[in-house]
Write a protein that holds these residues in place. Structure first.
Motif, short mmCIF file in Angstrom:
data_model
loop_
_atom_site.label_atom_id
_atom_site.label_comp_id
_atom_site.label_asym_id
_atom_site.label_seq_id
_atom_site.Cartn_x
_atom_site.Cartn_y
_atom_site.Cartn_z
N GLY A 145 0.80 -1.22 0.00
CA GLY A 145 0.00 0.00 0.00
C GLY A 145 0.83 1.26 0.00
O GLY A 145 2.04 1.25 -0.23
N THR A 146 0.15 2.38 0.24
CA THR A 146 0.84 3.66 0.29
C THR A 146 1.49 3.86 1.65
O THR A 146 1.05 3.29 2.66
CB THR A 146 -0.14 4.82 0.02
OG1 THR A 146 -1.22 4.75 0.95
CG2 THR A 146 -0.69 4.74 -1.40
N ALA A 147 2.54 4.67 1.69
CA ALA A 147 3.23 4.93 2.95
C ALA A 147 2.27 5.62 3.92
O ALA A 147 1.62 6.60 3.55
CB ALA A 147 4.45 5.81 2.70
N PRO A 148 2.15 5.13 5.15
CA PRO A 148 1.24 5.76 6.11
C PRO A 148 1.51 7.26 6.24
O PRO A 148 2.64 7.68 6.44
CB PRO A 148 1.56 5.02 7.42
CG PRO A 148 2.04 3.67 6.98
CD PRO A 148 2.81 3.93 5.71
N GLY A 149 0.45 8.04 6.07
CA GLY A 149 0.55 9.49 6.19
C GLY A 149 0.69 10.21 4.87
O GLY A 149 0.37 11.40 4.77
N ILE A 150 1.16 9.52 3.83
CA ILE A 150 1.44 10.21 2.58
C ILE A 150 0.16 10.69 1.90
O ILE A 150 0.15 11.72 1.22
CB ILE A 150 2.27 9.32 1.63
CG1 ILE A 150 3.04 10.17 0.61
CG2 ILE A 150 1.42 8.30 0.90
CD1 ILE A 150 4.25 10.86 1.14
N MET A 151 -0.96 9.97 2.11
CA MET A 151 -2.21 10.35 1.47
C MET A 151 -3.06 11.27 2.35
O MET A 151 -3.92 11.99 1.84
CB MET A 151 -3.03 9.09 1.11
CG MET A 151 -2.30 8.09 0.25
SD MET A 151 -1.64 8.77 -1.28
CE MET A 151 -3.14 9.26 -2.11
N THR A 152 -2.83 11.24 3.65
CA THR A 152 -3.65 12.03 4.57
C THR A 152 -3.01 13.36 4.94
O THR A 152 -3.71 14.30 5.33
CB THR A 152 -3.93 11.23 5.85
OG1 THR A 152 -2.68 10.78 6.41
CG2 THR A 152 -4.82 10.02 5.55
N ASN A 153 -1.70 13.46 4.82
CA ASN A 153 -0.99 14.67 5.26
C ASN A 153 -0.33 15.44 4.13
O ASN A 153 0.55 16.28 4.36
CB ASN A 153 0.08 14.29 6.29
CG ASN A 153 -0.52 13.68 7.55
OD1 ASN A 153 -1.63 14.03 7.94
ND2 ASN A 153 0.21 12.77 8.18
N TYR A 154 -0.75 15.18 2.89
CA TYR A 154 -0.02 15.75 1.75
C TYR A 154 -0.13 17.26 1.65
O TYR A 154 0.69 17.89 0.98
CB TYR A 154 -0.44 15.09 0.44
CG TYR A 154 -1.85 15.39 -0.03
CD1 TYR A 154 -2.14 16.55 -0.75
CD2 TYR A 154 -2.89 14.51 0.24
CE1 TYR A 154 -3.43 16.82 -1.19
CE2 TYR A 154 -4.19 14.76 -0.20
CZ TYR A 154 -4.45 15.92 -0.91
OH TYR A 154 -5.72 16.17 -1.34
N THR A 155 -1.09 17.88 2.31
CA THR A 155 -1.19 19.34 2.26
C THR A 155 -0.26 20.02 3.25
O THR A 155 -0.10 21.25 3.21
CB THR A 155 -2.63 19.80 2.53
OG1 THR A 155 -3.03 19.36 3.83
CG2 THR A 155 -3.58 19.24 1.48
N GLN A 156 0.37 19.28 4.15
CA GLN A 156 1.23 19.89 5.17
C GLN A 156 2.53 20.40 4.56
O GLN A 156 3.18 19.70 3.77
CB GLN A 156 1.55 18.87 6.27
CG GLN A 156 0.38 18.47 7.15
CD GLN A 156 0.82 17.59 8.30
OE1 GLN A 156 2.01 17.53 8.65
NE2 GLN A 156 -0.13 16.90 8.91
N ASP A 157 2.93 21.58 4.98
CA ASP A 157 4.21 22.12 4.52
C ASP A 157 5.39 21.28 4.98
O ASP A 157 6.40 21.16 4.26
CB ASP A 157 4.38 23.56 5.01
CG ASP A 157 3.62 24.56 4.14
OD1 ASP A 157 3.00 24.13 3.15
OD2 ASP A 157 3.64 25.76 4.47
N LEU A 158 5.28 20.71 6.17
CA LEU A 158 6.38 19.89 6.68
C LEU A 158 6.58 18.67 5.80
O LEU A 158 7.72 18.24 5.58
CB LEU A 158 6.12 19.48 8.13
CG LEU A 158 7.27 18.73 8.81
CD1 LEU A 158 8.51 19.60 8.92
CD2 LEU A 158 6.85 18.24 10.20
#
Length: 598
Positions: A145-158
């Motif tokens: 699957g996708t890396a945890p966080g990559i699909m849910t946090n993609y708008t974060q500047d960090l």
């Protein structure tokens, strides 16, 4: 003409194709100029009792492998001649077996995701791209699957900034204190974001730069659907108070030549980051071709002309070059052919790709200058002691640990076959290899040989799979954030209210993800073809001496420990993993292959 460790002349590209069933491959002979069933121990030429026969065999190899014209740009020679053609045919046959497997998986997944999109009534929002396209999808071709966080946090500047320290650290550099600033940002903006000025950040060694402006000169695809993009340059900085690594500004360098910052509207700033990612994707995919495939194949081609198949170094090189000469053939056949998958999906067309290869070969093709520590130190990402200025540098932490594992193994290997420098001097095949590759054998000694072999192993595994291979489909090439192009012209003014017009259609999205998925080789873990198993369970390596076998076991143990550590990563109480808002797992030694698998 000869290849060189200074400006190596080699080949290849790690690009796969995308009909979801492979076109019928031409009939290719499996004959190669190697004694696959030879079980005699490898030995240095000066200690071979059959030196005349050995020299004759090397002469036959030298005559049979001819340096042919470069493929995919003017960079590296491609093997021709009787033996060269047999070798490339064999490698294509081996590649085809793997590719047929992944094509079946991708075809199954395309059917499933197409049904999910139809049931959803299409892709109607950014969330649809992140969820409908990925959640529960691609389970056959990308089972982890996708890396945890990559699909849910993609708008974060960090996430955006820290991808420079994980997903692609090869374009980032520290701006030197005395060089001119590439572009200006209003002081009121830098004051709000960093509490200081650009000049002060630069003077304090806290201002970093990525320059993709050169992409404006490369030809763009004209196929339908029309695609667009920018040629951005961007500032990143270490915050003087928190030491967080953050984005500061993105300049488009095309059209209205706008400068975006995190103080702009959410849509404007997200679009700017997406345009950056279009350029970043091109850089990662194309630079990896030059600095891994081209370089390692150059080194190996020089060895084919000079080293006996009974030489211990040849056994190591052959282990890492399984199906190695399939890459550029695949690239010419299915990817960089006019109207091929690259032209159909990406912003820059196949001609632009070839021009990039030609233009960058003199720098990315250098061997010693691109050693891990040398390169990262030259770009200001680490100091003389290998220490970095960032709170976290996930790529460096994993890559340097693997690099150290390689170096320990190759030191054991070299010490066991060359107890003193006299053994190096006496190995005329080794001397000839360096002459073939560099036109100079005077510099070869034990330390140099360890470094050369370490870099070779690092390039075919870490160097390649940090940017390409099976990772992009689950991280650095995921929609809606990591785009192959934008599908509307860059705005002339700020104030974008709808980002959907910039995203690919359903058809383009499925094509793109499926294309990226064909790079993956998820079955390599079960088959023990991962980096962790680079020097285990192989008949060729059984011919090496006992000290090397012990070193191989130590390498396996060290890589297994790193794999376990990476697989145990999760989020802390701040929602971060190794300083990232996603779990970085790209360099798992039991996931990435020990070859540059395409």
């Amino acid at each position: 003409m000869r290849s060189t460790f200074v400006v190596l002349v080699a080949l290849a590209l790690s690009v796969s194709a995308f009909p979801f069933t492979s076109p019928s491959a031409p009939h290719l002979s499996t004959s190669v100029a190697r004694r696959q069933d030879n079980t005699t121990l490898a030995k240095l030429p000066q200690y071979d009792p059959n030196r005349k026969a050995r020299a004759a065999a090397v002469a036959v190899r030298n005559e049979g492998f001819i340096y042919g014209p470069s493929l995919i740009g003017e960079a590296a020679f491609f093997p021709n001649g009787t033996l060269g053609n047999a070798r490339t045919a064999h490698d294509m046959d081996v590649w085809t077996l793997d590719r047929e497997m992944i094509d079946v998986f991708v075809a199954q997944d395309v059917q499933a995701v197409s049904a999910a999109i139809a049931a959803n009534g299409g892709l109607k929002s950014l969330d649809d791209y992140a969820k409908v396209l990925y959640e529960g999808q691609w389970v056959n071709s990308n089972p982890r699957g996708t890396a945890p966080g990559i699909m849910t946090n993609y708008t974060q500047d960090l996430l955006f900034s820290m991808e420079r320290l994980s997903q692609n650290p090869y374009s980032l550099r520290l701006l030197k204190r005395n060089e001119p600033l590439p572009f200006q940002v209003e002081e009121s903006v830098t004051s709000k974001l960093a509490g200081t000025t650009l000049r002060d950040l630069q003077a304090g060694g806290k201002l970093f730069f990525v320059d993709y402006s050169w992409q404006s000169n490369l030809t763009k695809s004209t196929l339908e659907p029309l695609r667009y993009g920018a040629a951005v340059s961007a500032y990143f900085f270490l915050h003087p108070r928190t030491n967080d690594f953050l984005p500061l500004a993105i300049k488009t360098n095309t059209g209205a030549d706008l400068i975006y910052t995190p103080l702009d509207s959410a849509n404007d700033w997200l679009l700017a980051k997406m345009m950056f990612n279009v350029n970043d994707l091109f850089h990662g995919q194309m630079s990896h071709l030059v600095m891994t495939h081209d370089v390692t194949e150059a080194v190996h081609q020089a060895a084919l002309h000079t080293l006996s198949e009974d030489h211990p170094i040849m056994l190591i090189l052959e282990r890492h070059m399984i199906q190695g000469y399939s890459s550029r053939i695949v690239g010419e056949w299915l990817c960089f052919n006019p109207g091929g998958h690259w032209d159909q999906l990406m912003l820059i067309d196949n001609i632009g790709c070839r021009d990039y290869v030609t233009d960058t070969w003199p720098t990315l093709g250098r061997y010693k200058a691109n050693y891990l520590h040398t390169d990262f130190k030259a770009r200001g990402l680490i100091n003389e002691k290998g220490k970095y200025p960032f709170k976290a540098f996930p790529f460096w932490d994993d890559a340097s640990e693997i690099h150290a594992g390689y170096k320990a193994f190759f030191k054991t290997f070299v010490d066991s076959y060359y107890p003193t420098e006299a053994y190096i001097i006496g190995d005329y095949e080794l001397q000839n290899w360096f002459v073939e590759a560099t036109k100079n054998a005077k510099s070869v000694n034990k330390e140099t040989l360890v470094e050369v072999l370490t870099h070779f192993g690092f390039l075919v595994s870490v160097g390649h799979h940090a940017l390409n291979g099976g990772d992009p489909v689950g991280s650095k090439a995921t929609l809606p954030y990591h785009l192959p192009a934008i599908f509307a012209p860059p705005p002339d003014t700020k104030g974008v209210t709808d980002l959907l017009p910039f995203l690919p259609s359903v058809k383009q999205s499925i094509h793109y993800i499926g294309f990226i998925a064909t790079f993956n080789r998820q079955f390599y873990e079960k088959d023990k073809r991962t980096l962790m198993n680079a020097y285990t369970d192989d008949p060729l390596l059984a011919r090496l001496n006992d000290a090397t076998k012990r070193g191989a076991q130590d390498f396996f143990t060290n890589m297994k420990a790193l794999s376990d550590k990476i697989r145990a990563r999760t989020f802390d109480s701040n929602g971060l993993s190794n300083g990232l808002p996603f779990v970085y797992r790209t360099l798992d030694p039991d996931f990435i292959p020990f070859i540059s698998a395409v």
